[in-house]
Design an enzyme around this catalytic site. Structure first.
Site, PDB file in Angstrom:
ATOM      1  N   HIS A  92       0.805  -1.307  -0.081  1.00  0.00           N
ATOM      2  CA  HIS A  92       0.184  -0.142   0.221  1.00  0.00           C
ATOM      3  C   HIS A  92       0.937   1.322   0.052  1.00  0.00           C
ATOM      4  CE1 HIS A  92      -3.296   2.812   1.377  1.00  0.00           C
ATOM      5  NE2 HIS A  92      -4.036   1.701   0.938  1.00  0.00           N
ATOM      6  N   PHE A  93       1.662   1.624  -1.131  1.00  0.00           N
ATOM      7  CA  PHE A  93       1.429   1.076  -2.224  1.00  0.00           C
ATOM      8  C   PHE A  93       2.985   1.096  -2.567  1.00  0.00           C
ATOM      9  CE2 PHE A  93      -2.454   3.745  -2.006  1.00  0.00           C
ATOM     10  CZ  PHE A  93      -3.158   2.817  -2.642  1.00  0.00           C
TER      11      PHE A  93
END
Length: 144
Positions: A48-49
């Site tokens: 993420h991410f």
């Protein structure tokens, strides 16, 4: 002030889900404040991410809940119990939280009756609000 070891004596969360590094203020049963140092090594940044690490909003809310749980579970009559989410209202995310940020967390208990309560949480980075939410909670016993 409570460090991570002292926090672990009050709430059951452990790595990688303990999201509070220190509790800086506590009024038992009423409010607590603390912080999380957000590092690039957090497990959640793996997904993420990968190319643009941002702390998931739900984990900011969880960190607020953990600070609130410290305030509730420090009261003698609540020691050894568990605090569970019962609901989330009026949650707003205002800014992204990234590696290197220090996430300041504060939760004030608005009401508590029986084993059900509600609190107002605010998370900030550098004095700017990144998240606000009203959290409903329930205190329960550990089941064997």
């Amino acid at each position: 002030m409570l460090d991570a070891q002292q926090i672990k004596e009050i709430i059951p969360h452990r790595y990688p889900f303990l999201l509070v590094d220190r509790v800086t203020e506590v009024e038992e049963g009423k409010r607590a404040a603390g912080y999380k140092n957000v590092t690039v090594n957090e497990e959640f940044f793996n997904g993420h991410f990968p190319d643009y690490p941002v702390m998931p909003g739900v984990l900011i809310v969880e960190a607020l809940a953990q600070v609130g749980a410290v305030a509730l579970l420090m009261k003698e009559e609540n020691r050894g119990r568990l605090a569970f989410f019962a609901g989330i209202d009026s949650c707003r995310f205002k800014k992204q939280v990234k590696p290197g940020d220090q996430l300041h967390l504060e939760l004030e208990v608005l009401r508590f009756r029986g084993s059900i309560g509600k609190g107002k949480g605010v998370a900030k980075v550098d004095g700017e609000v990144v998240c606000e939410a009203e959290l409903m909670f329930s205190l329960g016993e550990k089941q064997e």
